[in-house]
Structures are given as structure tokens and as C-alpha cells.
Design a protein around this motif. Sequence first.
Motif, PDB file in Angstrom:
ATOM      1  N   LEU A  79      18.589   2.340  22.964  1.00 58.88           N
ATOM      2  CA  LEU A  79      17.999   3.397  23.785  1.00 58.88           C
ATOM      3  C   LEU A  79      16.495   3.413  23.550  1.00 58.88           C
ATOM      4  CD1 LEU A  79      18.495   5.768  25.735  1.00 58.88           C
ATOM      5  CD2 LEU A  79      18.797   7.242  23.725  1.00 58.88           C
ATOM      6  N   VAL A  80      15.745   3.154  24.610  1.00 56.14           N
ATOM      7  CA  VAL A  80      14.281   3.104  24.562  1.00 56.14           C
ATOM      8  C   VAL A  80      13.723   4.377  25.192  1.00 56.14           C
ATOM      9  CG1 VAL A  80      12.234   1.886  25.433  1.00 56.14           C
ATOM     10  CG2 VAL A  80      14.247   0.583  24.679  1.00 56.14           C
ATOM     11  N   VAL A  81      12.651   4.908  24.618  1.00 55.49           N
ATOM     12  CA  VAL A  81      11.955   6.040  25.239  1.00 55.49           C
ATOM     13  C   VAL A  81      10.513   5.631  25.513  1.00 55.49           C
ATOM     14  CG1 VAL A  81      11.173   8.432  25.014  1.00 55.49           C
ATOM     15  CG2 VAL A  81      13.393   7.766  24.070  1.00 55.49           C
ATOM     16  N   MET A  82      10.091   5.825  26.753  1.00 59.54           N
ATOM     17  CA  MET A  82       8.714   5.551  27.154  1.00 59.54           C
ATOM     18  C   MET A  82       8.013   6.849  27.526  1.00 59.54           C
ATOM     19  SD  MET A  82       9.299   2.255  29.628  1.00 59.54           S
ATOM     20  CE  MET A  82       7.526   2.136  29.947  1.00 59.54           C
ATOM     21  N   GLY A  83       6.717   6.883  27.308  1.00 57.70           N
ATOM     22  CA  GLY A  83       5.931   8.048  27.673  1.00 57.70           C
ATOM     23  C   GLY A  83       5.518   8.008  29.128  1.00 57.70           C
ATOM     24  N   PRO A  84       5.044   9.136  29.660  1.00 57.58           N
ATOM     25  CA  PRO A  84       4.573   9.180  31.054  1.00 57.58           C
ATOM     26  C   PRO A  84       3.443   8.197  31.336  1.00 57.58           C
ATOM     27  CG  PRO A  84       4.880  11.388  30.203  1.00 57.58           C
ATOM     28  CD  PRO A  84       5.002  10.460  29.022  1.00 57.58           C
ATOM     29  N   ASP A  85       2.728   7.794  30.277  1.00 52.23           N
ATOM     30  CA  ASP A  85       1.620   6.850  30.446  1.00 52.23           C
ATOM     31  C   ASP A  85       2.082   5.395  30.379  1.00 52.23           C
ATOM     32  OD1 ASP A  85       2.290   6.706  27.788  1.00 52.23           O
ATOM     33  OD2 ASP A  85       0.257   7.004  27.018  1.00 52.23           O
TER      34      ASP A  85
ATOM     35  N   LYS B 160       7.004  11.215  33.967  1.00 52.47           N
ATOM     36  CA  LYS B 160       8.122  11.709  33.156  1.00 52.47           C
ATOM     37  C   LYS B 160       8.345  10.780  31.966  1.00 52.47           C
ATOM     38  CE  LYS B 160      10.859  14.069  36.732  1.00 52.47           C
ATOM     39  NZ  LYS B 160      12.215  14.307  37.253  1.00 52.47           N
ATOM     40  N   TYR B 161       8.971  11.329  30.930  1.00 48.96           N
ATOM     41  CA  TYR B 161       9.450  10.473  29.855  1.00 48.96           C
ATOM     42  C   TYR B 161      10.636   9.704  30.411  1.00 48.96           C
ATOM     43  CZ  TYR B 161       6.576  13.228  26.682  1.00 48.96           C
ATOM     44  OH  TYR B 161       5.514  13.837  26.067  1.00 48.96           O
ATOM     45  N   LEU B 162      10.680   8.404  30.143  1.00 49.18           N
ATOM     46  CA  LEU B 162      11.735   7.565  30.697  1.00 49.18           C
ATOM     47  C   LEU B 162      12.565   6.972  29.562  1.00 49.18           C
ATOM     48  CD1 LEU B 162      12.892   6.417  33.329  1.00 49.18           C
ATOM     49  CD2 LEU B 162      11.346   4.467  33.061  1.00 49.18           C
ATOM     50  N   MET B 163      13.861   7.212  29.621  1.00 45.93           N
ATOM     51  CA  MET B 163      14.789   6.662  28.642  1.00 45.93           C
ATOM     52  C   MET B 163      15.558   5.531  29.318  1.00 45.93           C
ATOM     53  SD  MET B 163      16.232  10.370  27.345  1.00 45.93           S
ATOM     54  CE  MET B 163      17.225   9.746  26.007  1.00 45.93           C
TER      55      MET B 163
ATOM     56  N   SER C 243       3.588   3.982  27.798  1.00 45.54           N
ATOM     57  CA  SER C 243       3.658   3.490  26.423  1.00 45.54           C
ATOM     58  C   SER C 243       5.088   3.585  25.888  1.00 45.54           C
ATOM     59  CB  SER C 243       2.728   4.301  25.517  1.00 45.54           C
ATOM     60  OG  SER C 243       3.151   5.662  25.481  1.00 45.54           O
ATOM     61  N   THR C 244       5.426   2.686  24.982  1.00 46.56           N
ATOM     62  CA  THR C 244       6.737   2.729  24.344  1.00 46.56           C
ATOM     63  C   THR C 244       6.665   3.652  23.134  1.00 46.56           C
ATOM     64  OG1 THR C 244       7.233   0.461  25.035  1.00 46.56           O
ATOM     65  CG2 THR C 244       8.554   1.371  23.248  1.00 46.56           C
ATOM     66  N   ILE C 245       7.451   4.707  23.149  1.00 46.64           N
ATOM     67  CA  ILE C 245       7.451   5.662  22.039  1.00 46.64           C
ATOM     68  C   ILE C 245       8.400   5.193  20.939  1.00 46.64           C
ATOM     69  CG2 ILE C 245       8.052   8.031  21.370  1.00 46.64           C
ATOM     70  CD1 ILE C 245       7.106   8.918  24.135  1.00 46.64           C
ATOM     71  N   THR C 246       9.605   4.789  21.320  1.00 44.29           N
ATOM     72  CA  THR C 246      10.567   4.292  20.333  1.00 44.29           C
ATOM     73  C   THR C 246      11.581   3.397  21.016  1.00 44.29           C
ATOM     74  OG1 THR C 246      12.248   4.905  18.689  1.00 44.29           O
ATOM     75  CG2 THR C 246      12.012   6.361  20.590  1.00 44.29           C
ATOM     76  N   THR C 247      12.081   2.415  20.281  1.00 43.91           N
ATOM     77  CA  THR C 247      13.179   1.578  20.762  1.00 43.91           C
ATOM     78  C   THR C 247      14.442   1.865  19.960  1.00 43.91           C
ATOM     79  OG1 THR C 247      12.510  -0.216  19.275  1.00 43.91           O
ATOM     80  CG2 THR C 247      11.642  -0.276  21.528  1.00 43.91           C
ATOM     81  N   ASP C 248      14.394   2.915  19.158  1.00 43.33           N
ATOM     82  CA  ASP C 248      15.543   3.291  18.324  1.00 43.33           C
ATOM     83  C   ASP C 248      15.943   4.740  18.566  1.00 43.33           C
ATOM     84  OD1 ASP C 248      17.559   3.098  16.382  1.00 43.33           O
ATOM     85  OD2 ASP C 248      16.224   3.817  14.796  1.00 43.33           O
ATOM     86  N   ALA C 249      15.908   5.159  19.828  1.00 46.23           N
ATOM     87  CA  ALA C 249      16.258   6.545  20.148  1.00 46.23           C
ATOM     88  C   ALA C 249      17.746   6.811  19.979  1.00 46.23           C
ATOM     89  CB  ALA C 249      15.822   6.883  21.568  1.00 46.23           C
ATOM     90  N   ARG C 250      18.540   5.762  19.860  1.00 48.08           N
ATOM     91  CA  ARG C 250      19.974   5.963  19.589  1.00 48.08           C
ATOM     92  C   ARG C 250      20.157   6.783  18.316  1.00 48.08           C
ATOM     93  NH1 ARG C 250      24.144   1.178  17.634  1.00 48.08           N
ATOM     94  NH2 ARG C 250      25.983   2.507  17.300  1.00 48.08           N
TER      95      ARG C 250
END
Length: 289
Positions: free
Chosen positions: A221-227, A137-140, A229-236
Amino acid sequence: YFSAHWCPPCRGFTPSLIKFYDALKEKRDDFELVFVSSDRDEGAFDEYYGEMTCHALPYAQRDLKTSLSKKFKVSGIPTLVVMGPDGSTITTDARSDVSSDPEGAKFPWKPPTFEEVFPATVVNKGEKVESSTLDDKYLMLYFSAHWCPPCRGFTPSLIKFYDALKEKRDDFELVFVSSDRDEGAFDEYYGEMTCHALPYAQRDLKTSLSKKFKVSGIPTLVVMGPDGSTITTDARSDVSSDPEGAKFPWKPPTFEEVFPATVVNKGEKVESSTLDDKYLMLYFSAHWC
């Protein structure tokens, strides 16, 4: 070790670092420390370096000092960098490691993997949830605290976003990582949320997660991919600009996706394809600046 005698935090940290260095040298000899001075003159360098037992970059080589500072993006001192024997950068925040691990038990402080710092279980309203259920899952990760006014302002918007997106898709999860000052404040604040949370008692993991994602302020707010990987650290900012989650998980666009098909030169359109196979310099500027 990027430091200078005129810098009070440097003078405060240097004795601890040299004590650490001397003690670890008695246990192992597979490392070395080099002082890179930001002193204002050679006399100050000589006086300051006289307190140290390590190596030093010759003061006269100011050009190399500048290049080293630029290479490691040193924006303030004291800064302690650790490199591996293969030339790779292990950490640029070893100052905090010396403070938290004065015996050097974990030296050279290689950053742990996400799996090593994320707990086997999280909580959801008092119930334990196996972290393995978050796999694929995508993890926030939401770094926040009740004492922080910007956090209290953003949290309702985030939970509204979370609840609404959960009705549309189930390939993501949100985990609250608390910076509250005590468990009572955590319980009160988490009571406003509908997501998972890192157990408050696991302060060491909270610290490790904050360090891993270089959290320097909250809310983050950080978003990580199912793999993993860090997608963004600025999801806020993404939650604020995309409250419907139409573009979630907000993967950064490629350069080709954000650069126009044409640019201008004195009023004349120029096809961007003519810039292919060239070094491209982008100059961000304004007349008012």
C-alpha cells in the motif's frame, strides 16, 4: 554490468545483453557497457569476459569492484545499472528493461513520471472516473491480488479503514492496482471493494506502476501526497497499527521527532543537545544476537 560466470542467471542473461549491446551499437554510439566481475578468480573472469564484446573493469581491481557494488547497493547478480552522462543513476534494474525492450527503443529507460504511467481514467464499479478528480488529494495505491493469501487477509481491514475514514474526510482516495491472473479474478476480488481501481486491461500501466514504486511483493500500500511525492510505500503496516487513521497520511517523522532529549552513558543522563554539530553513529544491536 555486475555479473559472474559461476552464476546461472548471469550466464542465462549475458548472451541476451551482448546481443542487445552489439545491435544497439550499430544504431547509436552515445553509450558504453562495462562488465564488473564477481568471478572467483582471474581465470574464470578471462573465460567469461571472452564471451563479451564490451569493456570491463580490470579483474585485479577488487577494491573498486567492491566500492561499485556498495555504491549501487548491488544485493544480487546479474544487475545492470544505467547512468546518465551527468553521472546520475537512471536505473539499477536495466536487466528487466533489456528483456522487455530488446530493441532498445526506450533506452536509456529513464523512469517515467507518475503522470506518464497513471491512466487518464480509473473505474469505480464499472463507471469511468476522470483521474483529474483525484488531483489535490492524498492517493493510496493498493497493489494486491485475490490469489495471494496475505492480500485476502488484509483487504477487509483496508476497506473497513477506507470506508470509516471517508466518513471523516474526503481529501484522499484509494485505487486498487490488480495483480490478478485474469479479468474474471479481478472482477470477483474488486467486487469486495468500495474504492476505485486501475482498469484491468491496462496491464502495461500496472507493470509501470509496480516498477516505479519498486513493488517486490504484495500486498503493498503506497501513499502519495497531493504534490505527487511518495509519502510511504509501507502503509500496510500503518493501517494495521493506526486503524482509526489518526495519523494519516503517515508522513515519516523527522529525526528530531524520534530521537530522545536525553541518552545515557553508564547510567548517567546526557543531554542529546551535546551531540549537536557532531557526526552521529547509531548502532543497532542486541546481546542475544
